[in-house]
Design an enzyme around this catalytic site. Structure first.
Site, short mmCIF file in Angstrom:
data_model
loop_
_atom_site.label_atom_id
_atom_site.label_comp_id
_atom_site.label_asym_id
_atom_site.label_seq_id
_atom_site.Cartn_x
_atom_site.Cartn_y
_atom_site.Cartn_z
NE ARG A 157 -6.72 4.73 5.65
CZ ARG A 157 -5.82 5.39 6.37
NH1 ARG A 157 -6.05 5.67 7.62
NH2 ARG A 157 -4.68 5.76 5.84
CE LYS A 183 -1.59 1.83 3.95
NZ LYS A 183 -1.46 3.29 4.13
CG ASN A 184 2.68 2.64 3.60
OD1 ASN A 184 1.48 2.95 3.55
ND2 ASN A 184 3.32 2.45 4.74
CG ASP A 206 3.27 1.26 9.40
OD1 ASP A 206 3.03 2.11 10.26
OD2 ASP A 206 3.37 1.51 8.18
NE ARG A 246 1.60 10.05 10.41
CZ ARG A 246 1.08 9.09 9.66
NH1 ARG A 246 -0.18 8.78 9.77
NH2 ARG A 246 1.83 8.45 8.79
CB CYS A 281 -3.50 6.73 11.10
SG CYS A 281 -4.05 5.30 10.20
C1 UD1 Z 1 5.06 6.50 6.36
C2 UD1 Z 1 4.06 5.40 6.18
C3 UD1 Z 1 3.52 4.96 7.53
C4 UD1 Z 1 4.67 4.60 8.47
C5 UD1 Z 1 5.72 5.71 8.53
C6 UD1 Z 1 6.96 5.33 9.31
C7 UD1 Z 1 3.02 5.87 4.05
C8 UD1 Z 1 1.79 6.24 3.31
N1 UD1 Z 1 2.94 5.86 5.38
O1 UD1 Z 1 4.40 7.61 6.95
O2 UD1 Z 1 2.66 3.85 7.34
O3 UD1 Z 1 4.17 4.39 9.76
O4 UD1 Z 1 6.14 6.05 7.19
O5 UD1 Z 1 7.54 4.18 8.80
O6 UD1 Z 1 4.04 5.56 3.45
N2 UD1 Z 1 7.63 14.13 10.64
C9 UD1 Z 1 7.78 15.47 10.91
N3 UD1 Z 1 7.73 16.35 9.86
C10 UD1 Z 1 7.54 15.96 8.57
C11 UD1 Z 1 7.40 14.58 8.30
C12 UD1 Z 1 7.45 13.68 9.35
O7 UD1 Z 1 7.95 15.86 12.05
O8 UD1 Z 1 7.51 16.82 7.68
C13 UD1 Z 1 7.70 13.14 11.75
C14 UD1 Z 1 6.43 12.34 11.94
O9 UD1 Z 1 5.49 13.01 12.74
C15 UD1 Z 1 6.97 11.07 12.59
C16 UD1 Z 1 8.34 10.89 11.93
O10 UD1 Z 1 8.67 12.17 11.39
O11 UD1 Z 1 7.15 11.25 13.96
C17 UD1 Z 1 8.40 9.86 10.83
O12 UD1 Z 1 7.35 10.07 9.93
P1 UD1 Z 1 7.46 9.69 8.38
O13 UD1 Z 1 8.59 8.75 8.19
O14 UD1 Z 1 7.45 10.92 7.58
O15 UD1 Z 1 6.10 8.90 8.16
P2 UD1 Z 1 5.08 9.04 6.97
O16 UD1 Z 1 5.81 9.23 5.69
O17 UD1 Z 1 4.02 10.00 7.33
#
Ligand code: UD1
Length: 422
Positions: A399, A22-23, A307, A122, A117
């Site tokens: 989802r 999915k991701n 995850d 985030r 979620c």
């Molecule tokens: C993706 C995955 C999600 C998984 C996560 C971590 C998808 C659609 N989702 O989410 O299933 O749980 O990776 O493996 O691919 N952060 C910030 N600022 C930003 C971006 C992130 O502070 O601009 C923080 C987030 O709040 C979190 C951490 O960085 O604490 C890691 O998040 P990130 O790796 O970006 O996760 P996602 O890409 O949202």
């Protein structure tokens, strides 16, 4: 709304096919915005999230056509809009990744700040900083990001991420492929989905190297062409069913997988007393004896995936001894703990640490899905519990898990879906 009813206590056995990730699929779909030619994605998971992304792409002018054999053809010959409205973005965070491709191709975009979620704050600050470093002008107003590229388009830059982010790494790649000059991304996330996106972009004519390592280099090109790309197998679905088999007991072979992508989980499962046999594209999980408690801490890839944390907690509730589980990626990601406790699990949560004391004799109960991965942990616990477990609000499950009841039933689980009585 649907609910899932599980009659627990049945061992699982047989083969269970794993779908595309999915991701990865969601970001590959966003890549279709970068070319006028068709992008055909094979091994596409049919999920609520991918349908949702297709709605957004259709709004932007990308025609999506489902083809037999899990294929999806996406063609954005001429884009019709550069605005991603709140209603099409709010349910799912990955939709935000259309921002970079829209700026790269059309020179401007207006995208609602994302939802997804409820697992912590985030923010998207890293995404926006990366796009700004490439020259995009960004303004936030009334819940929207208004962005534009300078007259000559985006330009390559050196971007050092202050911490590892999957989404920001992917977003920077999606924008930089069409920027002028060289982009170097440092402290990148290394998840297999990132290499999958880079490989697909390269099949479309991009010049991306180093994906899967902390440093990614992108030589910008003036345009991308169409391609056919098979989505990488879903390592989260793989790990989830591996833990379902371990929790219920039995002998299950997961097929169509990349075993190396779950190395951290296999190590922990082996330590817990589960047999894990890795084949070329299969993994066999056998569990007959007792489960031992193992401590675990989530970490960016190649560490233990956040995850799979909820699913691991469900498994550890059955283990002999105490397991300490530490969540380091997201705050507020233990919403499944109180629901697992309703089935008899003994879990104490303090901050980002949970202590699970087993073995609990789980008993079926009504529970409520709270987020995507949390809900499947309740299914795992339900499979191992005595009696009937009813999981409501399963739209969370839909989802991210394709044909969940069908896949588990084929391995001997007693599980069905029904309309929730009103
Ligand atoms: C993706 C995955 C999600 C998984 C996560 C971590 C998808 C659609 N989702 O989410 O299933 O749980 O990776 O493996 O691919 N952060 C910030 N600022 C930003 C971006 C992130 O502070 O601009 C923080 C987030 O709040 C979190 C951490 O960085 O604490 C890691 O998040 P990130 O790796 O970006 O996760 P996602 O890409 O949202």
């Amino acid at each position: 709304m649907d609910r899932i009813i599980i009659s627990g206590g049945h061992r699982l056995s047989g083969a269970l096919p794993i779908s595309g990730a999915k991701n990865s699929a969601l970001k590959l779909m966003a890549a279709s915005l970068l070319t006028e030619e068709p992008l055909v994605l094979e091994n596409m998971p049919r999920l609520a999230d991918s349908r949702f992304m297709a709605h957004l792409l259709a709004h932007l002018g990308v025609v999506a056509e489902e083809q037999p054999g899990s294929k999806l053809k996406l063609e954005g010959r001429a884009l019709e809009s550069t605005t991603a409205p709140y209603d099409l973005v709010r349910k799912m965070r990955a939709t935000f990744n259309v921002l970079g491709p829209l700026i790269a191709r059309e020179g401007r975009a207006k995208v609602s700040l994302p939802g997804g979620c409820a697992i912590g704050a985030r923010p998207v600050d890293l995404h926006l900083k990366a796009l700004e470093a490439l020259g995009a002008r960004i303004e936030l107003s009334e819940g929207y990001v208004n962005a534009s590229a300078p007259a000559g388009g985006l330009t390559g830059a050196r971007i050092v991420f202050p911490f590892v982010s999957v989404g920001a790494t992917e977003h920077a790649m999606l924008a930089a492929v069409l920027a002028r000059g060289t982009t170097v991304l440092e402290n990148c996330a290394r998840e297999p989905e990132i290499a999958d996106l880079a490989d697909c972009l390269n099949a479309m004519g991009a010049k991306v190297s180093g994906a899967g390592s902390p440093t990614i280099t992108i030589e910008g090109v003036s345009s991308l062409h169409g391609a056919t790309w098979a989505v990488v197998p879903d390592r989260i679905e793989t790990g989830t069913y591996a833990m379902a088999a371990a929790a219920a007991g039995g002998d299950v072979t997961l097929t169509g997988v990349r075993p190396a992508h779950n190395a951290a989980l296999w190590a922990d499962l082996r330590e817990a007393g589960v047999t894990v046999e890795e084949g070329e594209d299969t993994v066999r999980i056998v569990r007959d004896g007792p489960i031992r408690a193992v401590d675990m801490q989530t970490a960016p890839y190649p560490g233990f995936p956040t995850d799979l944390q909820a699913q691991f907690m469900a498994l550890m509730s059955l283990a002999e001894g105490a397991s300490v589980i530490r969540e380091t990626i997201f705050e507020n990601r233990f919403m499944h703990a109180p629901e697992l406790s309703r089935l008899g699990a003994r879990i104490d949560v303090k901050g980002n640490e949970a202590v699970v004391r087993g073995p609990a004799a789980l008993k079926g109960a009504p529970v409520m899905a709270t987020d995507l991965r949390a809900s499947v942990s309740l299914v795992i616990a339900g499979l191992a519990a005595e009696g009937e477990t009813v999981v409501s609000r399963v739209y969370h499950l839909d989802r991210g898990f394709e044909r969940l009841e069908e896949k588990l039933s084929a391995c001997g689980a007693v599980i069905r879906r029904e309309r929730e009585p009103v």
